[in-house]
Design an enzyme around this catalytic site. Structure first.
Site: not given
Ligand code: UD1
Length: 341
Positions: A126, A151, A155
Site C-alpha cells: 500500500s 495496519y 504492510k
Molecule cells: C486508507 C489507508 C490505506 C488503505 C485504505 C483502505 C492510510 C493513510 N490509508 O486510505 O492504506 O489501503 O484506507 O482501507 O492509512 N474521507 C471523507 N469522508 C469519508 C471517508 C473518507 O472525507 O466518509 C476522505 C478521507 O479523509 C481521505 C479520502 O476521503 O482524505 C480517502 O479516504 P479513504 O477512502 O478512507 O482512504 P485513505 O484514508 O486514503
C-alpha cells in the site's frame, strides 16, 4: 493452464483480480477465510467469466490449516497474496489482531512455498508505507516513513519479511505492488466493494449516501494545504488495479524481472481532492449528494499521488479508466446490489 493461488480472492481487490486472471487464461484457486467477504462472490465471478474457481475456506494465519491446504494443491505457478485485515482505525484499537493475522499468514504462505518449491509471489502492499511524503509524486525510492497505524506497519513489515526471505534463497521471486486508492466495481456490476457495517472509505460512503443508507457524507477537513482545502489521493479504478497483477505475474512467469524482489507503485499518477471526487460523482450520476464539511480525520495525510513511470516502463502498465468511469461503476454496483433501478 497455469495455476494461480489467490489468497483473499473473495475480497474486493482479490475478486476483481480473479476475473482478470481467468480472462487471461489462468486457472484460479481461491483461499479465503470469509472474515470480510461472502461466498456469493464466487457466483459473481462465475457470472462474469463462466468459471467458478476452486475454493478453500482456510485461516492462513493458522500454520496447520495452511499446510494441509497447500498439500492438496499441486503444480502452482504463482501466488497472489491479498488476504489481510485492512481497517486502519480498527488496527489502532486491536493491534495484535492485525500483527497476528497479517504477518502469520504471510510467513505461513512463504514457508509453504519453500516447502513445495513454489516460486512466484505477488504481495498486496500500500502507498500507506510512504506516510505523508515530502516530495510528490512518490516514487518507489521515496522514503518509507514510520507507520501511523498497526495496519500500515504490517504492510511495511511484510515487505521486509519478503525482502529478507528472497535474499536468503536462490529461487523465490516476489513483487510487491503498492496500491494507491482503489475504487469502483467491475463493469458488469456482478462484483464490487462491499464493506461490512458503516464504510470507512470515501467511495462506498458516497454511494451509500446516494442510495439513502447513510444520511450525510462527512468530508473530513477543508483546511488542508491543497487548492480546495480537501485532502488529495490517487484514485485508481479497481479493474485497472486488477490488471496490474496480471502484468506483474507475467513478468515473473516470463522471467523478465530484473532482481528477485521488485516493488511497483500502482496508481494513476493523478491526484484528486475529496471535493473533486464528490463533484465528479454528482456529474456522472446526476445525483446531488448531501454532504457537510467536518473536522479532519485523525491519522489522515494531506496529499499523495503516485509516480507511475517505473510501472509503466517495466510492467508496461498504464491505467485506462477515468475517475468518472470508476465512480459511475461504483454507483451502478451499489444500485444493482440494493435492487434499485
Ligand atoms: C486508507 C489507508 C490505506 C488503505 C485504505 C483502505 C492510510 C493513510 N490509508 O486510505 O492504506 O489501503 O484506507 O482501507 O492509512 N474521507 C471523507 N469522508 C469519508 C471517508 C473518507 O472525507 O466518509 C476522505 C478521507 O479523509 C481521505 C479520502 O476521503 O482524505 C480517502 O479516504 P479513504 O477512502 O478512507 O482512504 P485513505 O484514508 O486514503
Amino acid at each position: 493452464m497455469k495455476k494461480i493461488i489467490v489468497t483473499g480472492g473473495t475480497g474486493y481487490i482479490g475478486s476483481h483480480t480473479c476475473v482478470e486472471l481467468i480472462n487471461s487464461g489462468f486457472e484460479v484457486i481461491i483461499i479465503d477465510d470469509l472474515s470480510n467477504s461472502t461466498i456469493e462472490v464466487l457466483n459473481g465471478i462465475k457470472k462474469i467469466t463462466g468459471i467458478k474457481p476452486e475454493f478453500y475456506k482456510i485461516d492462513l494465519a493458522n500454520a496447520k490449516e495452511t499446510f494441509s491446504c497447500f498439500n492438496k494443491i499441486k503444480n502452482v505457478s504463482g501466488i497472489i497474496h491479498f488476504a489481510a485485515y485492512k481497517a486502519v482505525g480498527e488496527s489502532v484499537n486491536f493491534p495484535l489482531k492485525y500483527y497476528k493475522n497479517n504477518l502469520n499468514s504471510l510467513i505461513n504462505i512463504i514457508e509453504n512455498m519453500q516447502e513445495k518449491s513454489f516460486k512466484n509471489i505477488i504481495f498486496s502492499s500500500s502507498c500507506t508505507v510512504y506516510g505523508q511524503a515530502e516530495k510528490l509524486p512518490v516514487t518507489e525510492q521515496s522514503p518509507i516513513i514510520k507507520a501511523d497505524s498497526p495496519y500500515g506497519n504490517t504492510k511495511q513489515i511484510s515487505e521486509e519479511i519478503i525482502y529478507d526471505t528472497i535474499k536468503s534463497t536462490e529461487y523465490l521471486k516476489a513483487i510487491s505492488l503498492r496500491y494507491f486508492n482503489p475504487i469502483g466495481a467491475h463493469e458488469s456490476s456482478e462484483i464490487g466493494e462491499l464493506p461490512i457495517g458503516e464504510p470507512a472509505n470515501l467511495v462506498p460512503y458516497i454511494t451509500q449516501t446516494a442510495v439513502g443508507i447513510r444520511k450525510q457524507l462527512r468530508i473530513f477537513g477543508n483546511d488542508y494545504n491543497t487548492p480546495d482545502g480537501t485532502a488529495i489521493r490517487d484514485y485508481i479504478h479497481i479493474t485497472d488495479l486488477a490488471k496490474a497483477h496480471i502484468a506483474a505475474l507475467n513478468r515473473l512467469l516470463n522471467k523478465e524481472n530484473k532482481i528477485n524482489y521488485e516493488v511497483f507503485n500502482i496508481g494513476t499518477g493523478k491526484g484528486n481532492s475529496v471535493l473533486e471526487v464528490v463533484k465528479t460523482f454528482e456529474k456522472v450520476t446526476g445525483i446531488k449528494l448531501n454532504y457537510k464539511i467536518v473536522n479532519r480525520r485523525p491519522g489522515d495525510i494531506e496529499k499523495i499521488w503516485a509516480d507511475t513511470s517505473h510501472a509503466e516502463k517495466e510492467l508496461g502498465f498504464k491505467t485506462e479508466k477515468s475517475l468518472g468511469d470508476a465512480l459511475l461503476s461504483a454507483w451502478n454496483w451499489e444500485k444493482k446490489y440494493r435492487n434499485i433501478t
